[in-house]
Motif scaffolding. Sequence first.
Motif, PDB file in Angstrom:
ATOM      1  N   TRP A  90      -4.920   8.977  -3.263  1.00 57.93           N
ATOM      2  CA  TRP A  90      -5.441   8.251  -2.110  1.00 57.93           C
ATOM      3  C   TRP A  90      -5.394   6.758  -2.394  1.00 57.93           C
ATOM      4  CZ3 TRP A  90      -7.055  11.155   2.091  1.00 57.93           C
ATOM      5  CH2 TRP A  90      -7.197  12.510   1.866  1.00 57.93           C
ATOM      6  N   TRP A  91      -5.315   5.953  -1.342  1.00 52.73           N
ATOM      7  CA  TRP A  91      -5.301   4.509  -1.490  1.00 52.73           C
ATOM      8  C   TRP A  91      -5.906   3.876  -0.254  1.00 52.73           C
ATOM      9  CZ3 TRP A  91      -4.246   1.817  -5.762  1.00 52.73           C
ATOM     10  CH2 TRP A  91      -4.145   0.434  -5.645  1.00 52.73           C
ATOM     11  N   LEU A  92      -6.767   2.908  -0.447  1.00 54.37           N
ATOM     12  CA  LEU A  92      -7.424   2.196   0.646  1.00 54.37           C
ATOM     13  C   LEU A  92      -6.430   1.221   1.281  1.00 54.37           C
ATOM     14  CD1 LEU A  92     -10.259   2.149   1.869  1.00 54.37           C
ATOM     15  CD2 LEU A  92     -10.823   0.296   0.333  1.00 54.37           C
ATOM     16  N   VAL A  93      -6.278   1.279   2.599  1.00 53.95           N
ATOM     17  CA  VAL A  93      -5.325   0.423   3.310  1.00 53.95           C
ATOM     18  C   VAL A  93      -5.737  -1.043   3.168  1.00 53.95           C
ATOM     19  CG1 VAL A  93      -4.401  -0.181   5.588  1.00 53.95           C
ATOM     20  CG2 VAL A  93      -4.677   2.211   4.946  1.00 53.95           C
ATOM     21  N   ASP A 125       0.808  -1.212   0.000  1.00 50.69           N
ATOM     22  CA  ASP A 125       0.000   0.000   0.000  1.00 50.69           C
ATOM     23  C   ASP A 125       0.847   1.271   0.000  1.00 50.69           C
ATOM     24  OD1 ASP A 125      -2.406  -1.396   0.048  1.00 50.69           O
ATOM     25  OD2 ASP A 125      -2.370  -1.560   2.230  1.00 50.69           O
ATOM     26  N   ALA A 126       1.982   1.251   0.715  1.00 48.07           N
ATOM     27  CA  ALA A 126       2.810   2.454   0.820  1.00 48.07           C
ATOM     28  C   ALA A 126       3.359   2.862  -0.539  1.00 48.07           C
ATOM     29  CB  ALA A 126       3.949   2.220   1.798  1.00 48.07           C
ATOM     30  N   TYR A 127       3.576   1.915  -1.415  1.00 47.57           N
ATOM     31  CA  TYR A 127       4.037   2.216  -2.769  1.00 47.57           C
ATOM     32  C   TYR A 127       2.855   2.539  -3.682  1.00 47.57           C
ATOM     33  CZ  TYR A 127       6.345   1.631  -7.283  1.00 47.57           C
ATOM     34  OH  TYR A 127       6.816   1.831  -8.542  1.00 47.57           O
ATOM     35  N   ALA A 128       1.780   1.809  -3.536  1.00 46.28           N
ATOM     36  CA  ALA A 128       0.620   1.966  -4.417  1.00 46.28           C
ATOM     37  C   ALA A 128      -0.054   3.324  -4.249  1.00 46.28           C
ATOM     38  CB  ALA A 128      -0.387   0.846  -4.166  1.00 46.28           C
ATOM     39  N   VAL A 129       0.060   3.930  -3.073  1.00 46.50           N
ATOM     40  CA  VAL A 129      -0.588   5.217  -2.858  1.00 46.50           C
ATOM     41  C   VAL A 129      -0.007   6.288  -3.776  1.00 46.50           C
ATOM     42  CG1 VAL A 129       0.912   5.993  -0.979  1.00 46.50           C
ATOM     43  CG2 VAL A 129      -1.441   6.822  -1.098  1.00 46.50           C
ATOM     44  N   LEU A 144      -4.648   5.802   2.929  1.00 51.32           N
ATOM     45  CA  LEU A 144      -3.355   6.468   2.841  1.00 51.32           C
ATOM     46  C   LEU A 144      -3.459   7.631   1.871  1.00 51.32           C
ATOM     47  CD1 LEU A 144      -0.979   3.387   2.566  1.00 51.32           C
ATOM     48  CD2 LEU A 144      -1.411   4.782   4.579  1.00 51.32           C
ATOM     49  N   ARG A 145      -2.588   8.612   2.072  1.00 51.38           N
ATOM     50  CA  ARG A 145      -2.640   9.831   1.283  1.00 51.38           C
ATOM     51  C   ARG A 145      -1.221  10.170   0.830  1.00 51.38           C
ATOM     52  NH1 ARG A 145      -4.853  15.508   3.724  1.00 51.38           N
ATOM     53  NH2 ARG A 145      -3.942  16.848   2.145  1.00 51.38           N
ATOM     54  N   ASP A 146      -1.086  10.613  -0.434  1.00 52.12           N
ATOM     55  CA  ASP A 146       0.209  11.027  -0.963  1.00 52.12           C
ATOM     56  C   ASP A 146       0.051  12.402  -1.591  1.00 52.12           C
ATOM     57  OD1 ASP A 146       2.976  10.676  -1.702  1.00 52.12           O
ATOM     58  OD2 ASP A 146       2.274  10.384  -3.756  1.00 52.12           O
ATOM     59  N   TYR A 177       0.495   6.037  -6.826  1.00 51.98           N
ATOM     60  CA  TYR A 177      -0.195   5.926  -8.105  1.00 51.98           C
ATOM     61  C   TYR A 177      -1.705   5.827  -7.931  1.00 51.98           C
ATOM     62  CZ  TYR A 177       4.552   4.894  -9.406  1.00 51.98           C
ATOM     63  OH  TYR A 177       5.904   4.969  -9.572  1.00 51.98           O
ATOM     64  N   GLY A 178      -2.197   6.138  -6.754  1.00 48.72           N
ATOM     65  CA  GLY A 178      -3.613   6.028  -6.461  1.00 48.72           C
ATOM     66  C   GLY A 178      -4.447   7.078  -7.175  1.00 48.72           C
ATOM     67  N   PRO A 179      -5.759   6.950  -7.078  1.00 52.20           N
ATOM     68  CA  PRO A 179      -6.649   7.892  -7.760  1.00 52.20           C
ATOM     69  C   PRO A 179      -6.666   9.247  -7.062  1.00 52.20           C
ATOM     70  CG  PRO A 179      -7.924   6.380  -6.442  1.00 52.20           C
ATOM     71  CD  PRO A 179      -6.496   5.914  -6.351  1.00 52.20           C
ATOM     72  N   PHE A 180      -6.988  10.259  -7.853  1.00 53.61           N
ATOM     73  CA  PHE A 180      -7.116  11.602  -7.322  1.00 53.61           C
ATOM     74  C   PHE A 180      -8.536  11.806  -6.794  1.00 53.61           C
ATOM     75  CE2 PHE A 180      -3.773  12.227 -10.651  1.00 53.61           C
ATOM     76  CZ  PHE A 180      -2.732  12.415  -9.760  1.00 53.61           C
ATOM     77  N   LEU A 181      -8.719  12.893  -6.087  1.00 47.27           N
ATOM     78  CA  LEU A 181      -9.990  13.195  -5.436  1.00 47.27           C
ATOM     79  C   LEU A 181     -11.142  13.220  -6.434  1.00 47.27           C
ATOM     80  CD1 LEU A 181     -11.333  14.006  -2.762  1.00 47.27           C
ATOM     81  CD2 LEU A 181     -10.807  16.370  -3.336  1.00 47.27           C
TER      82      LEU A 181
END
Length: 187
Positions: A88-91, A39-43, A77-79, A45-49
Amino acid sequence: MTTTLITPEFEKALALACVQRATRYTTMWPGQSIIANGDAYAVRYGPFLREIAEAAGMSVPMTRRRLHALQAQGRVLRDDRAGGCTSWWLVGLAANLTPLPPDPPAAPAPASAARQTLTQPVAVPARQHWSDVLGVARDCSTSEARDAFKATLAAVDDLDLDAEQQRQRIRDAYNARLTEDGISEYE
């Protein structure tokens, strides 16, 4: 002060937006999985708001409030990036999306099972003369060769998988004809 209600539908929409974003990156860069490192890496590349708001079917401010509430609970998680973009990424989502290891190989088939055979190699045809490719006589005039070149090139079907190779073969044949006469294609 009001409390923000986080529904299971919102979490499903967030997960959907995350999966869509991960899929988009995987198709753009095959072989590089953003979920393989957790998750710490995937955040990153996560989707925007705005993408999450569209998936949830709600306004951007309402989505922002719900994401902040989830962040306070430690469930998202938030980047933050330069320029004001936040992904953002769901833990726990990366662990859920990671494929399971493959099953151990099955026992070998019994000897009586049908065996696969190799096909015989097909002989590669000899290189064709330019006149055979263009469909004209070897002693034709340059204008006849040019007309045959244009007609043969126009007859190539664009839906063929090897259409570009066929066109190149026709161009090479025409260039060979011009070279025989010492003519440049661009004169």
